[in-house]
Design an enzyme around this catalytic site. Structure first.
Site, mmCIF file in Angstrom:
data_model
loop_
_atom_site.group_PDB
_atom_site.id
_atom_site.type_symbol
_atom_site.label_atom_id
_atom_site.label_comp_id
_atom_site.label_asym_id
_atom_site.label_seq_id
_atom_site.Cartn_x
_atom_site.Cartn_y
_atom_site.Cartn_z
ATOM 1 N N HIS A 101 28.849 25.884 91.922
ATOM 2 C CA HIS A 101 27.839 26.665 91.197
ATOM 3 C C HIS A 101 27.552 27.991 91.914
ATOM 4 O O HIS A 101 27.437 29.040 91.282
ATOM 5 C CB HIS A 101 26.516 25.884 91.104
ATOM 6 C CG HIS A 101 26.577 24.619 90.298
ATOM 7 N ND1 HIS A 101 26.459 23.373 90.866
ATOM 8 C CD2 HIS A 101 26.722 24.410 88.962
ATOM 9 C CE1 HIS A 101 26.524 22.445 89.925
ATOM 10 N NE2 HIS A 101 26.696 23.042 88.764
ATOM 11 N N MET B 151 34.439 19.905 93.815
ATOM 12 C CA MET B 151 32.986 19.720 93.881
ATOM 13 C C MET B 151 32.443 19.422 92.492
ATOM 14 O O MET B 151 32.888 20.002 91.499
ATOM 15 C CB MET B 151 32.329 20.964 94.444
ATOM 16 C CG MET B 151 32.635 21.127 95.906
ATOM 17 S SD MET B 151 31.551 22.320 96.662
ATOM 18 C CE MET B 151 32.194 22.299 98.322
ATOM 19 N N ARG C 297 28.379 15.090 90.018
ATOM 20 C CA ARG C 297 28.579 13.640 89.893
ATOM 21 C C ARG C 297 29.174 13.016 91.156
ATOM 22 O O ARG C 297 29.151 11.787 91.289
ATOM 23 C CB ARG C 297 29.463 13.317 88.681
ATOM 24 C CG ARG C 297 28.783 13.548 87.343
ATOM 25 C CD ARG C 297 29.548 12.926 86.189
ATOM 26 N NE ARG C 297 28.792 12.960 84.939
ATOM 27 C CZ ARG C 297 28.917 13.910 84.013
ATOM 28 N NH1 ARG C 297 29.771 14.910 84.185
ATOM 29 N NH2 ARG C 297 28.187 13.860 82.905
HETATM 30 P P1 AMP Z 1 27.645 21.914 85.450
HETATM 31 O O1 AMP Z 1 26.329 22.155 86.121
HETATM 32 O O2 AMP Z 1 28.428 20.776 86.040
HETATM 33 O O3 AMP Z 1 27.555 21.887 83.956
HETATM 34 O O4 AMP Z 1 28.523 23.181 85.790
HETATM 35 C C1 AMP Z 1 28.068 24.490 85.547
HETATM 36 C C2 AMP Z 1 29.216 25.443 85.721
HETATM 37 O O5 AMP Z 1 29.743 25.303 87.034
HETATM 38 C C3 AMP Z 1 30.381 25.161 84.760
HETATM 39 O O6 AMP Z 1 30.926 26.397 84.297
HETATM 40 C C4 AMP Z 1 31.371 24.438 85.630
HETATM 41 O O7 AMP Z 1 32.723 24.598 85.219
HETATM 42 C C5 AMP Z 1 31.146 25.110 86.960
HETATM 43 N N1 AMP Z 1 31.609 24.254 88.056
HETATM 44 C C6 AMP Z 1 31.265 22.966 88.300
HETATM 45 N N2 AMP Z 1 31.911 22.502 89.386
HETATM 46 C C7 AMP Z 1 32.699 23.511 89.831
HETATM 47 C C8 AMP Z 1 33.616 23.665 90.912
HETATM 48 N N3 AMP Z 1 33.859 22.665 91.746
HETATM 49 N N4 AMP Z 1 34.229 24.849 91.066
HETATM 50 C C9 AMP Z 1 33.993 25.877 90.205
HETATM 51 N N5 AMP Z 1 33.127 25.806 89.178
HETATM 52 C C10 AMP Z 1 32.491 24.648 88.983
#
Ligand code: AMP
Length: 285
Positions: free
Chosen positions: A37, A184, A187
């Site tokens: 993030h 990362m 979850r």
């Molecule tokens: P989430 O909070 O899991 O919905 O993720 C929010 C944003 O962060 C989304 O655009 C995800 O693709 C991105 N994201 C989550 N994990 C990663 C990661 N390990 N590397 C890069 N972007 C990530």
């Protein structure tokens, strides 16, 4: 950093900033921040005068048997991290504000949603595109930043933006990983130490397939088989899918020609993890 809870205030703030000539970048998230993030926020910072984030665990992108209620949350910690990262505005709505009683609209992308995660999570992407479209209308960004870790999501959102002529540029960010290679993810916090070890099989299977491609194996079936065997050799794992597909259409390919996406989803214990990489034939030839 200003925290805004109401859509109307967020819209008015964004509109005033646009009128004053500022370039606005937006990072939608479900919170429980990790370095993935933070990388998105840093990239947004490079592209814009104003960085906006949203923190919202979007109920309509979860299926009835999924982990909406247990999804990890840490709003206070997230706001501290965002402030440190130089975020200007954090939009933190409630579910009842986003989805009042008479809410009845869905934004739906037809084809690219029918593969990979769309098969085991049939309502997921409609939930994603609906909330992302709403969040774009509320935050009015020039640029929006998404992670390649959710490659299909990035593809689906890009498709929606192109199809509906939304006036926002979508930027993708490479997957940020733990030192041992695990992608990362919020979850990951569900994994116990034994499951955490097993979870490494996702990245290992991507690397294995990449190595096989560079040694001349281009048949998707053989690559998928090798990846599957590696994954099932790890305890607590259950494969949802291992697919090799076109990175734009998400349709399966029989051989790796040019670039193909290797995407996987694996249950490790009760936790569903996803990962992916681009396989490239031209790289080694
Ligand atoms: P989430 O909070 O899991 O919905 O993720 C929010 C944003 O962060 C989304 O655009 C995800 O693709 C991105 N994201 C989550 N994990 C990663 C990661 N390990 N590397 C890069 N972007 C990530």
């Amino acid at each position: 950093m200003k925290v805004i809870r109401r859509a109307e205030e967020m819209q008015q703030t964004a509109e005033a900033l646009r009128l004053s000539g500022k370039v606005l970048a937006f990072v939608p998230t479900m919170g429980f921040f990790h370095e993935g993030h933070m990388e998105l926020m840093r990239l947004a910072r490079k592209h814009a005068d104003i960085v906006m984030i949203s923190i919202f665990v979007n109920p309509i992108q979860f299926g009835p048997k999924e982990d909406l209620d247990t999804y990890p949350r840490d709003l206070e910690g997230d706001l501290l991290k965002a402030e440190k990262a130089g975020v200007d505005l954090a939009f933190v709505p409630t579910a009842s504000d986003m989805y009042p009683d008479n809410f009845q609209t869905r934004v739906s992308v037809e084809k690219v949603t029918k593969h990979l995660c769309g098969l085991s999570r049939p309502t997921h992407f409609d939930g994603v595109t609906t909330v992302v479209a709403m969040l774009f209308n509320i935050t009015k960004p020039h640029i929006a930043v998404f992670g390649q870790k959710d490659f299909q999501q990035l593809t689906v959102v890009s498709r929606m933006v192109r199809d509906l002529n939304m006036d926002v540029r979508i930027v993708g960010v490479p997957t940020v990983r733990e030192p041992d290679g695990l992608a990362m993810s919020s979850r990951n916090s569900f994994l116990n130490p034994e499951e955490r070890k097993s979870a490494l099989c996702l990245k290992k299977s991507l690397d294995l397939a990449g190595n096989l491609v560079s040694r001349g194996e281009h048949r998707a079936e053989a690559l998928i088989q090798a990846a599957r065997e590696l994954i099932v050799a790890h305890p607590f794992t259950e494969i949802d899918y291992v697919n090799i597909c076109d990175p734009v259409t998400m349709e399966d390919v029989a051989t790796v020609e040019g670039e193909a996406l290797l995407a996987l989803a694996v249950m490790v214990g009760k936790t569903r993890l996803i990962d992916n990489c681009l396989l490239s034939r031209s790289r080694e030839e």
